[in-house]
Scaffold this motif. Structure first.
Motif, PDB file in Angstrom:
ATOM      1  N   ASP A  75       0.832  -1.197   0.000  1.00 42.23           N
ATOM      2  CA  ASP A  75       0.000   0.000   0.000  1.00 42.23           C
ATOM      3  C   ASP A  75       0.872   1.255   0.000  1.00 42.23           C
ATOM      4  N   ALA A  76       1.873   1.269   0.886  1.00 44.14           N
ATOM      5  CA  ALA A  76       2.787   2.417   0.979  1.00 44.14           C
ATOM      6  C   ALA A  76       3.599   2.570  -0.301  1.00 44.14           C
ATOM      7  N   LEU A  77       4.031   1.450  -0.887  1.00 48.33           N
ATOM      8  CA  LEU A  77       4.834   1.478  -2.124  1.00 48.33           C
ATOM      9  C   LEU A  77       4.019   2.064  -3.274  1.00 48.33           C
ATOM     10  N   LEU A  78       2.775   1.612  -3.428  1.00 51.26           N
ATOM     11  CA  LEU A  78       1.947   2.095  -4.537  1.00 51.26           C
ATOM     12  C   LEU A  78       1.600   3.576  -4.381  1.00 51.26           C
ATOM     13  N   LYS A  79       1.326   4.004  -3.155  1.00 57.72           N
ATOM     14  CA  LYS A  79       1.051   5.422  -2.909  1.00 57.72           C
ATOM     15  C   LYS A  79       2.254   6.264  -3.291  1.00 57.72           C
ATOM     16  N   ASP A  80       3.445   5.795  -2.916  1.00 62.51           N
ATOM     17  CA  ASP A  80       4.680   6.508  -3.238  1.00 62.51           C
ATOM     18  C   ASP A  80       4.873   6.592  -4.749  1.00 62.51           C
ATOM     19  N   LEU A  81       4.622   5.482  -5.447  1.00 60.29           N
ATOM     20  CA  LEU A  81       4.794   5.423  -6.900  1.00 60.29           C
ATOM     21  C   LEU A  81       3.815   6.372  -7.596  1.00 60.29           C
ATOM     22  N   CYS A  82       2.569   6.391  -7.126  1.00 62.04           N
ATOM     23  CA  CYS A  82       1.555   7.264  -7.728  1.00 62.04           C
ATOM     24  C   CYS A  82       1.888   8.743  -7.508  1.00 62.04           C
ATOM     25  N   GLU A  83       2.372   9.072  -6.312  1.00 67.83           N
ATOM     26  CA  GLU A  83       2.729  10.461  -6.013  1.00 67.83           C
ATOM     27  C   GLU A  83       3.910  10.923  -6.857  1.00 67.83           C
ATOM     28  N   LYS A  84       4.929  10.083  -6.950  1.00 66.49           N
ATOM     29  CA  LYS A  84       6.131  10.451  -7.707  1.00 66.49           C
ATOM     30  C   LYS A  84       5.839  10.607  -9.196  1.00 66.49           C
ATOM     31  N   ASN A  85       4.876   9.849  -9.697  1.00 64.16           N
ATOM     32  CA  ASN A  85       4.556   9.900 -11.127  1.00 64.16           C
ATOM     33  C   ASN A  85       3.324  10.749 -11.414  1.00 64.16           C
ATOM     34  N   LYS A  86       2.870  11.484 -10.371  1.00 59.69           N
ATOM     35  CA  LYS A  86       1.739  12.425 -10.521  1.00 59.69           C
ATOM     36  C   LYS A  86       0.511  11.753 -11.144  1.00 59.69           C
ATOM     37  N   MET A  87       0.189  10.546 -10.650  1.00 58.02           N
ATOM     38  CA  MET A  87      -0.987   9.815 -11.131  1.00 58.02           C
ATOM     39  C   MET A  87      -2.208  10.276 -10.333  1.00 58.02           C
ATOM     40  N   LYS A  88      -2.645  11.507 -10.622  1.00 58.79           N
ATOM     41  CA  LYS A  88      -3.694  12.148  -9.832  1.00 58.79           C
ATOM     42  C   LYS A  88      -5.063  11.523 -10.041  1.00 58.79           C
ATOM     43  N   ASP A  89      -5.248  10.816 -11.174  1.00 60.34           N
ATOM     44  CA  ASP A  89      -6.555  10.224 -11.448  1.00 60.34           C
ATOM     45  C   ASP A  89      -6.783   8.928 -10.691  1.00 60.34           C
ATOM     46  N   VAL A  90      -5.764   8.459  -9.955  1.00 54.89           N
ATOM     47  CA  VAL A  90      -5.901   7.236  -9.172  1.00 54.89           C
ATOM     48  C   VAL A  90      -6.360   7.618  -7.766  1.00 54.89           C
ATOM     49  N   GLY A  91      -7.635   7.413  -7.487  1.00 57.24           N
ATOM     50  CA  GLY A  91      -8.173   7.729  -6.168  1.00 57.24           C
ATOM     51  C   GLY A  91      -7.946   6.594  -5.189  1.00 57.24           C
ATOM     52  N   ALA A  92      -8.510   6.751  -3.997  1.00 56.89           N
ATOM     53  CA  ALA A  92      -8.340   5.743  -2.947  1.00 56.89           C
ATOM     54  C   ALA A  92      -8.929   4.401  -3.360  1.00 56.89           C
ATOM     55  N   SER A  93     -10.115   4.427  -4.028  1.00 56.47           N
ATOM     56  CA  SER A  93     -10.751   3.169  -4.437  1.00 56.47           C
ATOM     57  C   SER A  93      -9.944   2.493  -5.543  1.00 56.47           C
ATOM     58  N   GLY A  94      -9.373   3.309  -6.467  1.00 51.91           N
ATOM     59  CA  GLY A  94      -8.538   2.753  -7.530  1.00 51.91           C
ATOM     60  C   GLY A  94      -7.301   2.088  -6.970  1.00 51.91           C
ATOM     61  N   LEU A  95      -6.681   2.751  -6.011  1.00 56.46           N
ATOM     62  CA  LEU A  95      -5.473   2.218  -5.381  1.00 56.46           C
ATOM     63  C   LEU A  95      -5.772   0.910  -4.656  1.00 56.46           C
ATOM     64  N   LEU A  96      -6.930   0.863  -4.018  1.00 60.70           N
ATOM     65  CA  LEU A  96      -7.350  -0.354  -3.311  1.00 60.70           C
ATOM     66  C   LEU A  96      -7.512  -1.508  -4.297  1.00 60.70           C
ATOM     67  N   GLY A  97      -8.100  -1.201  -5.469  1.00 61.26           N
ATOM     68  CA  GLY A  97      -8.281  -2.229  -6.492  1.00 61.26           C
ATOM     69  C   GLY A  97      -6.958  -2.730  -7.038  1.00 61.26           C
TER      70      GLY A  97
END
Length: 272
Positions: free
Chosen positions: A221-243
């Motif tokens: 969970d922490a790794l994916l959040k970090d990856l999304c933030e670093k790559n500015k994947m703003k369209d990935v919300g909490a539900s998307g990340l969970l999926g």
């Protein structure tokens, strides 16, 4: 408009064989990038209209443009202006629709990853032709489809020709995932931020806090959040990340996600 000799001969058929479907795909995906887009897309829709109407159509006419707009609204499920293979399977009536049959068997990315883990028996990060044949055999049994060995071989070779983009006789995870409905293909989200082997190893080591060679769901969970933030994947919300997390954890061994399994999802060039 293409001449008669250049046109694919199958668009007028009530039902296509797997090989005919592939002929159409290869014809219109002329640059081989895995999409029908731009001029390819206009050509495809024009030929499809000719096949349906039995007469020529004018692509510059307002009615044609409106029909094409309506067509894209119906079939371009992720609204990216391109037709992908899984979207084309919804448009063209394919024999026993083996592509849609696949999607009934693994209709979500979580089911897909579970199936991948089951059939990538040697954990190579690839499904090879013998593994793919077993995969398709089980798929057809689950869908109550009758087939013989000749038909199974044809499907296996068609899938390989369709998705084995580098011609090495085996399918990587991202290649095979193109069978998924585009909304479910979470790998598409990460294709623009794939890591080098060096970057991946540094990232995995950082989040494998206890150094035991695997990460758990919380660490992922922490790794994916970090990856999304670093790559500015703003369209990935909490539900998307969970999926995404749920799908990737389907590769894990009793909640333990080892380096090699996460590598085939996030790494540009897996070392295996």
């Amino acid at each position: 408009m293409a001449t008669q000799a250049q046109q694919p001969p199958h668009l007028h058929l009530a039902e296509l064989t797997a090989a005919q479907f592939l002929d159409i795909w290869k014809h219109f995906d002329s640059d081989g990038n895995g999409y029908i887009e731009g001029k390819e897309l206009e050509n495809f829709f024009q030929e499809l209209e000719v096949a349906r109407q039995g007469a020529g159509v004018d692509p510059t006419h307002a009615v044609f443009k409106e029909k094409m707009k309506e067509f894209m609204a119906n079939f371009d499920k992720n609204a990216d202006g391109k037709i992908e293979l899984s979207e084309l399977a919804q448009i063209l009536p394919t024999e026993e629709n083996f592509l849609l049959c696949f999607r009934q068997f693994v209709g979500s990315s979580t089911e897909f990853m579970s199936a991948w883990r089951r059939y990538d028996t040697d954990r190579s990060g690839y499904i090879e032709s013998n593994e793919l044949k077993g995969f398709l055999s089980d798929l057809l049994k689950k869908a109550n489809r009758h087939y013989d060995d000749k038909k199974l071989n044809e499907y296996t070779q068609t899938i390989l020709r369709m998705f084995d983009l580098n011609g090495d006789g085996k399918l990587g995870l991202s290649e095979m995932a193109r069978l998924l409905p585009v909304q479910e293909n979470f790998l598409l989200k990460f294709q623009d931020c794939k890591l080098t082997a060096e970057q991946f190893n540094a990232l995995f080591t950082f989040f494998d806090k206890d150094g035991n060679g695997y990460i758990d769901e919380q660490e992922l969970d922490a790794l994916l959040k970090d990856l999304c933030e670093k790559n500015k994947m703003k369209d990935v919300g909490a539900s998307g990340l969970l999926g995404y997390k749920k799908s990737i954890m389907a590769l894990s061994d009793a909640g333990k996600l080892y380096r090699t399994e996460l590598e085939i999802v996030l790494c540009r060039d897996p070392t295996m």
